[in-house]
Design a protein around this motif. Structure first.
Motif, PDB file in Angstrom:
ATOM      1  N   ILE A  16      -0.002   7.131   3.006  1.00 49.91           N
ATOM      2  CA  ILE A  16       0.777   6.161   2.233  1.00 49.91           C
ATOM      3  C   ILE A  16       2.090   5.976   2.988  1.00 49.91           C
ATOM      4  N   GLN A  23       0.078   1.927  -8.252  1.00 52.15           N
ATOM      5  CA  GLN A  23       1.350   2.363  -7.661  1.00 52.15           C
ATOM      6  C   GLN A  23       1.513   1.884  -6.227  1.00 52.15           C
ATOM      7  N   MET A  24       0.460   1.347  -5.632  1.00 54.62           N
ATOM      8  CA  MET A  24       0.471   1.085  -4.200  1.00 54.62           C
ATOM      9  C   MET A  24       0.915  -0.320  -3.816  1.00 54.62           C
ATOM     10  N   GLU A  25       1.180  -1.174  -4.815  1.00 53.03           N
ATOM     11  CA  GLU A  25       1.694  -2.499  -4.461  1.00 53.03           C
ATOM     12  C   GLU A  25       3.026  -2.333  -3.747  1.00 53.03           C
ATOM     13  N   GLY A  26       3.171  -3.002  -2.616  1.00 52.99           N
ATOM     14  CA  GLY A  26       4.411  -2.874  -1.846  1.00 52.99           C
ATOM     15  C   GLY A  26       4.401  -1.693  -0.893  1.00 52.99           C
ATOM     16  N   HIS A  27       3.301  -0.936  -0.902  1.00 51.97           N
ATOM     17  CA  HIS A  27       3.178   0.180   0.037  1.00 51.97           C
ATOM     18  C   HIS A  27       1.993  -0.060   0.957  1.00 51.97           C
ATOM     19  N   TYR A  32       0.695   0.821 -17.560  1.00 50.81           N
ATOM     20  CA  TYR A  32       1.497   1.239 -16.404  1.00 50.81           C
ATOM     21  C   TYR A  32       2.781   0.433 -16.317  1.00 50.81           C
ATOM     22  N   ARG A  54       6.520  -0.001 -14.057  1.00 51.28           N
ATOM     23  CA  ARG A  54       7.178   0.349 -12.798  1.00 51.28           C
ATOM     24  C   ARG A  54       8.625  -0.132 -12.831  1.00 51.28           C
ATOM     25  N   ASP A  64       6.487   4.920 -14.007  1.00 49.37           N
ATOM     26  CA  ASP A  64       6.514   5.335 -12.600  1.00 49.37           C
ATOM     27  C   ASP A  64       7.955   5.348 -12.082  1.00 49.37           C
ATOM     28  N   ARG A 113       4.674  14.250  -1.412  1.00 46.34           N
ATOM     29  CA  ARG A 113       4.799  13.465  -2.645  1.00 46.34           C
ATOM     30  C   ARG A 113       5.585  14.192  -3.724  1.00 46.34           C
TER      31      ARG A 113
END
Ligand SMILES: Cc1cc2nc3c(=O)[nH]c(=O)nc-3n(C[C@@H](O)[C@H](O)[C@H](O)COP(=O)(O)OP(=O)(O)OC[C@H]3O[C@@H](n4cnc5c(N)ncnc54)[C@H](O)[C@@H]3O)c2cc1C
Ligand code: FES
Ligand code: FES
Lengths: 165, 289
Positions: A59, A73-77, B8, B10, B53, B109
């Motif tokens: 990531i 959670q991975m949008e933009g990554h 979810y 963010r 998140d 992480r």
């Protein structure tokens, strides 16, 4: 960005340099989205609680457990999987060394190991056997025994440094 | 094993994260590194209706030295703690402990805030926070408050965190002694330790121990700091006799849980051995420097 989120979500994911649009529930693990929705089945799933390391991907260039990450959670990554590392007709130095040193049998653990060490050898190009063992402790292998994997990583490191090995 | 459904969120800022926690109340759970919450969601030991998140709150990913403290943002990852020059210089004990957490990918992480909030009695960072007298900075509906790590950690996975609150930072007082060690024993490399010992002290011109801080993990429901052993060490030569005496007194001072898998007597002996080792490695490090 804090757009309200209703299931399923429409996500734009960057994987191996390509953008993919998927519609998935928020609770779907990155490992499952890679496998089910993107067909990238190189990322293996063993324990789903972070222990075995089979699902390890990069990531933003750093190793991470895809089973402890939600695709949402991975949008933009940037996600990188084993599919981006060498191909059957042109193995990476690490893959070639694993092949030569008999570093795999069933190969279930191998993608996680390749992903982890492709990154690690860039961070530390000249590791000791002890350092390799330390990092390898995060990847369980049921069939090979770690000796050959350690030998393969050290061999690949030497080759990547341009030394004959 | 798959998580139960959740919504979810963010948030882009701390204020937004706090507002979301407030709106959704006890149904909401923050996620930082996900390295402890992830398994709990996958096993459905946790089933929050809303997941908040924290990973975009980059203002909480920071390491800052002020004259009398090292301030570490809650979202600082273990890998960064293990490598940050500020940590190496002012609190190498914290860096070494962070470097020993779980595995390489986990350290990329996992965050210090998540580790403190999760409060596993065998975890490294709660032990270091208690041993070095760190303070947690907590934000919530009632504003910001500070609480000592030793008071924050109440029992196994039980902490002083009220509805709608987030840990934003940890503050470690400076300076601490220049001699230090972190020793842990686990059955398999990368597993949680059965017992761990954190040590920091200084020596005066005559070689006498000054300002000892001694903490033990894995011997109680929370990490313990042992003031009576610290007092016992004050002003004594750091020689073999003293070290053995302090180690024996430590073993006598603790009352670990007795279980079929790990008998209390085993943990006690492990604690004694690890205290000796910790002193020895602190002194060896000094000679090597
Ligand atoms: C295979 C494996 C091995 C491990 N080995 C070890 C080990 O040896 N030692 C060790 O110490 N740990 C170990 N861990 C766990 C550790 O790595 C985690 O980093 C840590 O415990 C949790 O941090 P996190 O940021 O991932 O938190 P998360 O998993 O995201 O959250 C944990 C808890 O904290 C809450 N939380 C998170 N951030 C905040 C905040 N800012 N304010 C309030 N609440 C918050 C969450 O709601 C949740 O309840 C291991 C994990 C795995 C998967
Ligand atoms: S499947 Fe992710 S670590 Fe085992
Ligand atoms: S080769 Fe089979 S698990 Fe490693």
């Amino acid at each position: 960005m804090s757009a309200p989120t209703h299931d399923p979500l429409t996500l734009s994911l960057s994987v191996n340099g390509e953008t993919h649009d998927v519609r998935v529930p928020a609770r779907k693990l990155l490992s499952d989205v890679l496998r089910d929705d993107l067909g990238l089945t190189g990322t293996h799933v063993g324990c789903e609680h972070g222990v075995c390391g089979a699902c390890t991907v990069l990531i933003d260039g750093r190793p991470a457990r895809a089973c402890l990450t939600f695709a949402a959670q991975m949008e933009g990554h940037e996600v990188t999987t084993v599919e981006a590392m060498g191909r059957p007709d042109a193995l990476s130095a690490l893959q070639q060394a694993l092949h030569e040193e008999h570093g795999l049998q069933c190969g279930f653990c191998t993608p996680g190991i390749v992903v982890t060490f492709e990154h690690y050898l860039r961070e530390n190009p000249d590791p000791t056997a002890e350092e390799v063992r330390n990092v390898l402790s995060g990847n369980l292998c049921r069939c090979t025994g770690y000796q050959n994997i350690v030998a393969a990583v050290l061999k690949a490191a030497a080759r990547m440094r341009g030394e004959a090995a | 094993m798959k998580p139960a459904p959740f919504t979810y969120h963010r948030p882009a800022s701390l204020a937004e994260a706090l507002a979301l926690l407030r709106t959704h109340g006890p149904a909401a759970k923050p996620i930082a590194g996900g390295q402890s919450l992830g398994p709990m969601l996958n096993m459905r030991l946790a089933r929050p209706g809303h997941l908040i998140d924290l990973n975009d709150l980059i203002e909480l990913d920071r390491v800052r030295v002020k004259e009398d403290m090292l301030e570490i943002g809650a979202l600082t990852r273990h890998h960064r703690l293990a490598n940050a020059p500020e940590v190496q210089r002012s609190l190498p004990l914290l860096g070494a402990a962070a470097a020993s957490i779980g595995h390489y990918a986990i350290r990329q992480r996992g965050t210090i805030g998540g580790s403190l909030a999760h409060a596993d009695p065998a975890a490294q960072l709660p032990l270091i926070a208690v041993t070095l007298g760190a303070t947690l900075v907590i934000s919530g509906p009632a504003g910001t408050r500070e609480v000592a790590a030793a008071d924050f950690l109440q029992s196994i996975m039980t902490v002083d965190l009220r509805d709608g609150e987030l840990i934003t930072a940890l503050r470690f007082p400076l300076p601490v002694g220049d001699l230090w060690a972190f020793e842990a024993f686990s059955r398999r490399h990368g597993d949680f330790a059965l017992v761990s010992v954190a040590l920091s002290f200084a020596r005066d011109a005559e070689g006498k121990i000054d300002a000892l801080r001694l903490g033990l993990g894995g011997v109680d429901t929370v990490p313990l700091r042992l003031p009576e052993i610290e007092a016992r060490a004050q002003g004594r030569l750091a020689d073999e006799d003293t070290i053995r005496d302090l180690a024996a007194a430590t073993a006598a001072a603790i009352a670990p849980e007795d279980s079929a898998k790990v008998p209390a007597v085993y943990r006690r002996e492990l604690a004694e051995t690890l205290v000796i080792r910790a002193f020895q490695s602190a002194l060896t490090r000094e000679e090597g420097a």
